[in-house]
Design an enzyme around this catalytic site. Structure first.
Site, PDB file in Angstrom:
ATOM      1  N   TYR A  99     -26.128 -26.634  22.646  1.00 25.48           N
ATOM      2  CA  TYR A  99     -25.283 -25.500  22.919  1.00 25.48           C
ATOM      3  C   TYR A  99     -26.098 -24.110  22.635  1.00 25.48           C
ATOM      4  O   TYR A  99     -26.525 -23.872  21.478  1.00 25.48           O
ATOM      5  CB  TYR A  99     -23.949 -25.578  22.036  1.00 25.48           C
ATOM      6  CG  TYR A  99     -22.989 -24.369  22.291  1.00 25.48           C
ATOM      7  CD1 TYR A  99     -22.354 -24.507  23.465  1.00 25.48           C
ATOM      8  CD2 TYR A  99     -23.166 -23.381  21.353  1.00 25.48           C
ATOM      9  CE1 TYR A  99     -21.216 -23.378  23.337  1.00 25.48           C
ATOM     10  CE2 TYR A  99     -22.183 -22.221  21.337  1.00 25.48           C
ATOM     11  CZ  TYR A  99     -21.265 -22.396  22.490  1.00 25.48           C
ATOM     12  OH  TYR A  99     -20.510 -21.386  22.851  1.00 25.48           O
ATOM     13  N   LEU A 100     -25.862 -23.331  23.739  1.00 27.27           N
ATOM     14  CA  LEU A 100     -26.261 -21.837  23.447  1.00 27.27           C
ATOM     15  C   LEU A 100     -25.468 -20.934  23.451  1.00 27.27           C
ATOM     16  O   LEU A 100     -24.432 -20.701  24.274  1.00 27.27           O
ATOM     17  CB  LEU A 100     -27.482 -21.617  24.585  1.00 27.27           C
ATOM     18  CG  LEU A 100     -28.758 -22.384  24.872  1.00 27.27           C
ATOM     19  CD1 LEU A 100     -29.400 -22.082  26.028  1.00 27.27           C
ATOM     20  CD2 LEU A 100     -29.720 -22.362  23.526  1.00 27.27           C
TER      21      LEU A 100
ATOM     22  N   ASP B 232     -31.580 -22.746  42.209  1.00 28.50           N
ATOM     23  CA  ASP B 232     -30.013 -22.372  42.395  1.00 28.50           C
ATOM     24  C   ASP B 232     -29.843 -21.276  41.328  1.00 28.50           C
ATOM     25  O   ASP B 232     -28.976 -21.024  40.624  1.00 28.50           O
ATOM     26  CB  ASP B 232     -29.233 -23.462  41.937  1.00 28.50           C
ATOM     27  CG  ASP B 232     -27.728 -23.378  42.175  1.00 28.50           C
ATOM     28  OD1 ASP B 232     -27.316 -22.623  43.125  1.00 28.50           O
ATOM     29  OD2 ASP B 232     -26.786 -24.317  41.982  1.00 28.50           O
TER      30      ASP B 232
END
Length: 286
Positions: free
Chosen positions: A93-94, A194
């Protein structure tokens, strides 16, 4: 489901994580996204139907390729797998915060360093992967014009035709695309694949990129897509060009590279993207 995911996390990290809080996050038109916490640890979790596990497997391979390049931060892969009815991917989790000019300049410099690594002689990737939920073929080819015209433009035109959306003679359009690129053979760079604003985040001034669809191709394809849906700030392009100047003819190829993403959006979401694809094909090839 959460019990199974927790067990996977504990097995991978050899810890005793206990889920205490979970929050579903906004965004993501393809997967459900969750932020989970417990025992002083937190993770980012993507959930989809069980049969979509291959999508997560190929995402892991792209994240690992970017991580091994040691240029730009990507979220650390914790684990991925299946429960009885779901597929999941657990990532570091950033804690993303707001954008800064310094953050965008850092991203540009790191992306330029990534693109400057020319260790691969051919175009493609060791695996096919996914652009959104669309299969992206990556068979190795030595000729850029053939690779892009066949495995990018021709591939999407065929998928759209199978859904009842024709944009003209596919063989002719592929050949016109190939001719546009036939005298151009850029060094293969590892691409994010992307790279739009929704796949970039910042921890203070430190950038991170995620949701990649990697392959080795022309770096201009990454730069072109960054201008299509919510163009990056001008400071990003200035910093990139300072480190790795762009070819003068980039502007002539930019729309051709973005046709791939417009076709993919037309395939996934229909609507106005079908019109946009038709107009761009007319502009490029007629």
């Amino acid at each position: 489901m959460w019990q199974a995911i927790t067990e996977h996390i504990n097995s991978e990290l050899e810890c005793d994580f206990q889920l205490e809080h979970k929050q579903q996050l906004a965004g993501g038109s393809i997967n459900l996204a969750w932020h989970i916490k417990g025992m002083g640890q937190q993770f980012f979790v993507k959930i989809n139907q069980r049969e979509q596990v291959e999508q997560f497997e190929t995402e892991v391979l792209s994240l690992q390729a970017l991580q091994q390049a040691h240029c730009i931060r990507v979220p650390q892969v914790i684990c991925h797998g299946q429960t009885l009815d779901k597929a999941f991917l657990v990532l570091e989790y950033l804690p993303f915060a707001g954008e800064t000019v310094a953050g965008w300049r850092n991203l540009a410099q790191q992306l330029a360093l990534l693109h400057k690594q020319h260790e691969q002689a051919m175009y493609g990737f060791d695996w096919d992967n996914m652009l959104g939920s669309t299969v992206q073929p990556n068979k190795w080819q030595s000729n850029w014009s053939s690779f892009f015209s066949e495995q990018r433009i021709g591939w999407l035109l065929q998928l759209l035709l199978e859904q009842g959306f024709g944009f003209g003679n596919i063989d002719q359009l592929v050949e016109q695309c190939r001719q546009r690129l036939q005298h151009y053979q850029p060094p293969p760079s590892l691409l994010h694949g992307d790279l739009w604003r929704g796949n970039v985040g910042f921890v203070a001034d430190s950038p991170a990129i995620f949701d990649p669809a990697c392959y080795y191709g022309d770096r201009e394809a990454d730069l072109a897509y960054s201008t299509l849906f919510g163009r990056f700030p001008e400071a990003f392009y200035q910093a990139y060009k300072e480190l790795y100047p762009l070819d003068k003819a980039y502007s002539e190829r930019k729309d051709l590279y973005n046709l791939y993403h417009v076709l993919n959006h037309a395939y996934l979401f229909r609507g106005a993207y079908l019109v946009q694809a038709q107009e761009l094909i007319k502009q490029l090839f007629h």
